[in-house]
Design a protein around this motif. Sequence first.
Motif, short mmCIF file in Angstrom:
data_model
loop_
_atom_site.label_atom_id
_atom_site.label_comp_id
_atom_site.label_asym_id
_atom_site.label_seq_id
_atom_site.Cartn_x
_atom_site.Cartn_y
_atom_site.Cartn_z
N UNK A 96 0.83 -1.11 -0.15
CA UNK A 96 -0.19 0.18 0.09
C UNK A 96 0.75 1.39 0.14
N UNK A 97 2.12 1.14 0.43
CA UNK A 97 2.99 2.29 0.46
C UNK A 97 4.12 2.22 -0.63
N UNK A 98 3.95 1.28 -1.64
CA UNK A 98 4.74 1.00 -2.74
C UNK A 98 6.35 0.51 -2.14
N UNK A 99 6.27 -0.08 -0.86
CA UNK A 99 7.44 -0.64 -0.44
C UNK A 99 7.68 -2.07 -0.54
N UNK A 100 8.97 -2.53 -0.99
CA UNK A 100 9.00 -3.72 -0.95
C UNK A 100 9.79 -4.27 0.18
N UNK A 101 9.53 -5.91 0.41
CA UNK A 101 10.19 -6.58 1.24
C UNK A 101 11.66 -7.04 0.96
N UNK A 102 12.62 -6.74 1.68
CA UNK A 102 13.94 -7.32 1.37
C UNK A 102 14.43 -7.99 2.66
N UNK A 103 14.84 -9.34 2.12
CA UNK A 103 15.38 -10.12 3.15
C UNK A 103 16.72 -9.74 3.61
N UNK A 104 17.11 -9.98 4.77
CA UNK A 104 18.43 -9.43 5.37
C UNK A 104 19.41 -10.15 4.58
N UNK A 105 20.63 -9.54 4.28
CA UNK A 105 21.63 -9.80 3.58
C UNK A 105 22.52 -10.81 3.80
N UNK A 106 22.53 -11.07 5.19
CA UNK A 106 23.36 -12.30 5.76
C UNK A 106 22.62 -13.28 6.56
N UNK A 107 21.71 -13.94 6.05
CA UNK A 107 20.82 -14.77 6.96
C UNK A 107 21.73 -16.02 7.54
N UNK A 108 22.96 -16.39 7.12
CA UNK A 108 23.85 -17.17 7.56
C UNK A 108 24.29 -16.83 9.14
N UNK A 109 24.20 -15.68 9.16
CA UNK A 109 24.78 -14.98 10.49
C UNK A 109 23.45 -14.98 11.73
N UNK A 110 22.41 -15.28 11.22
CA UNK A 110 21.23 -15.97 12.35
C UNK A 110 20.85 -14.45 13.19
N UNK A 111 20.74 -13.31 12.62
CA UNK A 111 20.30 -12.05 13.29
C UNK A 111 19.05 -12.38 13.71
#
Length: 567
Positions: A450-465
């Motif tokens: 609704x806000x023209x915003x897209x979902x971005x996965x975190x760039x380093x999933x292997x670090x387990x944030x």
Amino acid sequence: MTLRLPAALAAFILLSACGQNASAPEAASSESGEADVSVTADEVTLAPVSEENLRARIATLASDEFEGRAPATPGGMKTREWLINEMKSIGLEPGNGDSYEQEVPLVELTVQPDASDLSINGEPLDYGPDAVYWTKRVEEDVAFEDSDLVFVGYGVVAPEYGWNDYEGVDVTGKTAVILVNDPGYVTEDPELFNGRAMTYYGRWTYKYEEAARQGAAAALIIHQTAPAAYGWGVVEGSWSGPQLDLERPDGGAGRVALEGWVQETVARDLFATAGLDFDAVTASAHQAGFEAMPMEGLKASATLKNKIRRSNSANVVGVLPGTENPDEYVLYMGHWDHLGVGPADENGDTISNGAVDNATGTAAILSIAEAFANSTPKPKRSIMVVAVTAEESGLLGSAYLGEAPIVPFAQIVGGINIDGVLPLPPAKDIMVVGYGASELEDLLKIAADKRDVYLRPDAEPEKGYFYRSDHISLAKKGVPMLYADAGLDLVDGGEEAGKALADDYTANRYHKPADNYSPDWDLTGMTQSMNTLMEVGAQMAYSDAWPNWYEGNEFRALRDEQRAAAE
């Protein structure tokens, strides 16, 4: 703003009620077209999150008056009192019976290195350079002798992945030697655990917990920089000195006697002494059918001398009762504590004010609750706001909440954790830490589109944030939790500008006295993100939806069982 619950949500609710499950949404899609879907007849007018009030709350929490908000200090007490007064002024009711606080008993254990030792076959490991170790048992003296070493691979028992590193081996009274991260990390095989993205089984906290469940005397994790996502200096700095923990009913007796890390070079020497090829044996650990193996001829002995200090802090909890289903809760969580007063920096500043970390998140959950209180009509379900303590000491406030829930977990519809939001200008994206975890992301996508915003996965999933912030304390109890952060793809300047601002904060202000509030902060992006996260909660608070973890997630089976028992 006026919120209309779209047909996409109605379909989601129907699927959830029928026991069907959505799959993870596609990343970076901002073209789903909210205008192309019909709306339900229900209409809700959501009051917006106030940028002015958000700013005022951040400025107050990050002021020197609160002395860095360390638990069990005068500054911490002032913070708790201020939070209670803010919740009262917003119109929130006490969230823990007739109290706004859930007391969190804490105990500080400090291993005395000069009077303690860990040895293998009588040869001591040098505390700091070779190994760092401690105990969660609240005792002045903890010791064991001649404990056989056993290599247990990643130390994982995960029925949903068909994996059990302890199968066929009895480690009672023995020392488990364990690899960090999980079996999917090295292979990057998406069919093995979660591929390169870390699961909870990869976290060091889980490995110690599982070793205790298996009856081990001690658990030693082999440090390797890449899979750990940090160097040995972080281990040595973080786990030496005073260690704060919860005061548990059993005094920590259920934990292994010794938890610790060893340098990879030390581990290689130990494997060689046991007649094992380190590279070959560790490579076999990420293959199906791995079998734990004794490290023949190696025995560990340890003596730990502790100093013990007890204190108390508190989680601060407020509730906006639901008008129709007050015993069903939408949760907003953020930690109120920071590092307090310490050594002076180069400017002579001794107070780590924690403006970003986490005055922003604490101010945000209050401001979101205030917006709900001013919305028409009031939510059908209750909005619960929890400002947790002792996050900086190891997620202890949320861990206590996980062990002593204020309401049954099955009655929490879903939760949103807000931790360390950078004051960035408006962005075209919103970061989802642990992307692909739960159906809360479906609701986030509706609000973001609704806000023209897209979902971005975190760039380093292997670090387990995803496993390093407070929401994990409830996630591992089955409650679907969302951890989203401000986007970096700025409307003006794009990713390059956003990343530069984020890197500057990390390098120059994170966990330093320089993390101060400035009236020059641009809060338009933060306010936009908080309105988006408010709408995620609204899609639960004004509906009958019960979002779940995605199929295959490590917490899915627990939630299914939890909800089935409640219905």
